[in-house]
Enzyme design. Structure first.
Site, mmCIF file in Angstrom:
data_model
loop_
_atom_site.group_PDB
_atom_site.id
_atom_site.type_symbol
_atom_site.label_atom_id
_atom_site.label_comp_id
_atom_site.label_asym_id
_atom_site.label_seq_id
_atom_site.Cartn_x
_atom_site.Cartn_y
_atom_site.Cartn_z
ATOM 1 N N GLU A 1 4.143 12.053 -0.840
ATOM 2 C CA GLU A 1 4.900 11.421 0.182
ATOM 3 C C GLU A 1 4.254 9.449 -0.225
ATOM 4 O OE1 GLU A 1 6.009 12.780 2.536
ATOM 5 O OE2 GLU A 1 5.616 14.548 2.772
ATOM 6 N N GLU B 1 0.957 -1.294 0.007
ATOM 7 C CA GLU B 1 0.359 -0.143 0.276
ATOM 8 C C GLU B 1 1.299 1.386 -0.053
ATOM 9 O OE1 GLU B 1 -1.027 3.565 1.044
ATOM 10 O OE2 GLU B 1 -2.028 2.639 2.779
#
Length: 343
Positions: free
Chosen positions: A122, A113
């Site tokens: 990010e 993920e």
């Protein structure tokens, strides 16, 4: 890999936010279980395993071995959770950056993920690509296997309408200042579906088996969209979806669209310094540029440039209300019906 980025995942609240994201968890769980015939007896690599939830899904699907790699101190929690679920004989938690890991063999699938705000910011996609090149077998699977970034013009009432009257006081001056501030930096917040002014356009689509780090350094797209409702054009909204491998079933998709269940990614909004009244059929043109920061490959600089729809080439069957597009549509319709005389 940035040390600050790794340290941010020492915070339990960060993981609490992700673990309570039901659409996220359900998409991964369903995708992994739908591929259990492939996963059973195979070797899986979980890049950035966090608390280990995806590794456990793989173990539940029958994986013979799962390497769960985590660079932050949360790896200790992952070890305990693996033991709590009685999978310590299947899942090996490795405290390391994936770039420094050595495995005894190639793996059959990589789960991760890795997505960040507006898909790339990010995020840890570069680390996943490193893992793919080092460890994934040629016929191996990626979870997810592809990702799409979308954009659409929107109304942003929280930055415009509310300041004309706030508890009996006009605060337009303050509203202007926060709009100017917001236009300099993307806003991460929940966008209501009825704020969308058009259907979305695809900014970029990536194939996780093929995309390279070089291709991710700079992403640019020019779009002309046609408003399907009247309203105030006050910003550009970004969101993404990820698609997982399918084994004789409909592919599972994780969507962060305003029209789907809310996730911890919410949506990303670029607020415009001024608003424009638009009508149904109005064309809106903009250029979107995303470039990896020179300071950190995990961060992207995002820039939106408003463009004049009169100076942008419209698609062949553009449904906007501009005269040139109306004429072109009429001519194409006649041509398809065979009504135009031969030149």
């Amino acid at each position: 890999m940035d040390s600050n980025y790794i340290e941010s995942y020492n915070d339990l609240q960060v993981h609490q936010l992700m673990l309570l994201d039901t659409p996220r968890n359900q998409a991964y769980r369903q995708a992994i279980l739908d591929n259990k015939d492939f996963i059973k007896g195979k070797i899986i690599l979980d890049v950035g395993c966090g608390t280990g939830i995806l590794s456990i899904y793989c173990a539940q699907a029958g994986a013979a071995k799962v390497y769960a790699v985590e660079a932050s101190s949360i790896y200790e929690v992952a070890k305990s959770i693996v033991k709590e679920n009685k999978f310590e004989n299947v899942i090996e938690v490795i405290h390391s950056k994936i770039e420094d890991v050595t495995l005894p063999s190639k793996v059959d699938a990589i789960v991760s993920e890795w997505m960040g705000f507006y898909l790339f910011h990010e995020g840890m996609l570069n680390s996943v690509l490193v893992a793919r090149e080092k460890f994934l077998k040629p016929e191996g699977l990626m979870f997810p296997e592809s990702a799409t970034l979308f954009a659409a013009p929107i109304s942003v009432p929280s930055y415009f309408e509310k300041w004309s009257e706030l508890d009996g006081i006009s605060m337009n001056t303050f509203g202007e200042k926060i709009r100017n501030e917001a236009s300099k930096k993307p806003v991460i917040s929940t966008v209501e579906a009825d704020c969308l002014l058009s259907d979305p356009e695809i900014v970029t689509w990536i194939d996780l088996k093929q995309v390279t780090q070089e291709e991710l350094k700079s992403i640019e797209a020019e779009h002309l969209v046609v408003c399907n409702k009247s309203g105030k054009y006050q910003g550009i909204c970004l969101w993404f979806s990820c698609t997982f491998p399918s084994q004789d079933t409909e592919p599972i998709t994780l969507s962060t669209s305003p029209e789907d269940s809310e996730t911890h990614w919410k949506q990303t909004t670029i607020v415009l310094p001024t608003e424009i009244e638009v009508e149904t059929g109005a064309p809106v043109a903009f250029k979107l540029s995303m470039k990896a920061s020179e300071d950190s490959y995990r961060k992207y600089n995002l820039e939106v440039t408003m463009q004049d729809p009169n100076e942008i080439q419209h698609p062949e069957y553009c449904p906007c209300y501009m005269t040139k597009c109306i004429v072109v549509r009429a001519m194409l319709d006649k041509y398809e019906k065979g009504d135009l005389e031969s030149a």
